[in-house]
Design an enzyme around this catalytic site. Sequence first.
Site, PDB file in Angstrom:
ATOM      1  N   GLY A  49       1.048  -1.378   0.052  1.00 43.63           N
ATOM      2  CA  GLY A  49       0.020  -0.114  -0.061  1.00 43.63           C
ATOM      3  C   GLY A  49       0.990   1.125  -0.125  1.00 43.63           C
ATOM      4  N   GLN A  54       2.874   9.808   1.744  1.00 39.70           N
ATOM      5  CA  GLN A  54       4.354   9.257   1.702  1.00 39.70           C
ATOM      6  C   GLN A  54       5.043   9.491   0.335  1.00 39.70           C
ATOM      7  OE1 GLN A  54       2.362   4.980   2.491  1.00 39.70           O
ATOM      8  NE2 GLN A  54       4.464   5.041   3.273  1.00 39.70           N
ATOM      9  N   CYS A 102       6.511  -0.034   7.167  1.00 33.01           N
ATOM     10  CA  CYS A 102       6.174   0.918   6.625  1.00 33.01           C
ATOM     11  C   CYS A 102       7.152   1.606   5.522  1.00 33.01           C
ATOM     12  CB  CYS A 102       5.490   2.045   7.416  1.00 33.01           C
ATOM     13  SG  CYS A 102       4.966   3.605   6.724  1.00 33.01           S
ATOM     14  N   LEU A 103       6.655   1.831   4.316  1.00 39.54           N
ATOM     15  CA  LEU A 103       8.038   2.337   3.546  1.00 39.54           C
ATOM     16  C   LEU A 103       8.560   3.882   3.874  1.00 39.54           C
ATOM     17  CD1 LEU A 103       6.529   1.627  -0.009  1.00 39.54           C
ATOM     18  CD2 LEU A 103       7.969   0.428   1.089  1.00 39.54           C
ATOM     19  N   HIS A 144      -4.157   0.927   8.029  1.00 36.00           N
ATOM     20  CA  HIS A 144      -2.855   1.574   7.884  1.00 36.00           C
ATOM     21  C   HIS A 144      -2.728   2.953   7.007  1.00 36.00           C
ATOM     22  CE1 HIS A 144       1.865   0.983   7.958  1.00 36.00           C
ATOM     23  NE2 HIS A 144       1.799   1.672   6.800  1.00 36.00           N
ATOM     24  N   GLU A 145      -3.299   2.630   5.712  1.00 36.95           N
ATOM     25  CA  GLU A 145      -3.326   3.548   4.830  1.00 36.95           C
ATOM     26  C   GLU A 145      -4.209   4.881   5.262  1.00 36.95           C
ATOM     27  OE1 GLU A 145      -1.100   3.259   2.753  1.00 36.95           O
ATOM     28  OE2 GLU A 145      -0.534   1.450   3.075  1.00 36.95           O
ATOM     29  N   HIS A 148      -2.411   6.909   7.400  1.00 35.30           N
ATOM     30  CA  HIS A 148      -1.442   8.024   6.920  1.00 35.30           C
ATOM     31  C   HIS A 148      -2.145   9.324   6.554  1.00 35.30           C
ATOM     32  CE1 HIS A 148       2.288   5.936   6.527  1.00 35.30           C
ATOM     33  NE2 HIS A 148       1.972   4.929   6.059  1.00 35.30           N
TER      34      HIS A 148
HETATM   35 NI    NI Z   1       2.895   3.168   5.787  1.00 36.55          NI
END
Ligand code: NI
Length: 183
Positions: A49, A54, A102-103, A144-145, A148
Site C-alpha cells: 500500500g 508518503q 512502512c516504506l 494502515h493507509e 497515513h
Molecule cells: Ni505506511
Amino acid sequence: MAILKVARLGHPVIRNQAVTLTPEEIRSPEIQTLIDNMIETMYEYDGVGLAAPQIHVSKQIAVIEVNQNPRYPDMPKVPLTILINPRITSRSKKIVEGWEGCLSIPDLRGVVPRNDALVCETFDRTGKLLKLEVEGFFARVIQHEWDHLQGNVYLDRMANLKTLSHLLEFSRFGADVHPHDES
Ligand code: NI
C-alpha cells in the site's frame, strides 16, 4: 509513469492531515497520473500500500495491492484498490495483532493491534462511491493507509514498542508469530 520519492518519518508531510478531493479533481489528468505513479512506486518498492502523503502529496489518496510477492510468499492476496477520501464507517469489536512495516519507516517491523473487519466508504479513481466490507489482512492494510491520511503511522498504534524489530532480526525471530505487511 514515474517512480516517486518516498517521504520518511520526520518529514512534516507524514504528520499532516491530508485534504479531500472533489469528484472533478479526482477525474483530472493530474490526479489520474498521480494515481498511476503511486501504483508504480508501490510496485517498485514491493509495498502492499502507499498513501499520497508518503510521496509528499497531502491529499486523501491511497493505493493498495497484494499480489504474489517473493518477499512475502504467505500473504493473502488483495486486489488493486484505490482509496480516495476514505471513511471507515464501522469496525469490528474483534482486535487482531499482526506485524506491519512502512516504506516511510524503513527497515523496521512491529506488532500492531487492528480491528479484524471494517466497512470503508471511499471514492474510486473514477469518482464513484464504493462501500468496501473487508476483513483480515485487507482490513489491516486499509487501516494502515487510512492512518497515513490522518497524519498517523503504525508506531502510534502499537500497544507498546517491545516488538519493534529491524528487518534482519524480524526475519530471524518474528516471522513465525504473526503475518506482516509493508505499506
Ligand atoms: Ni505506511
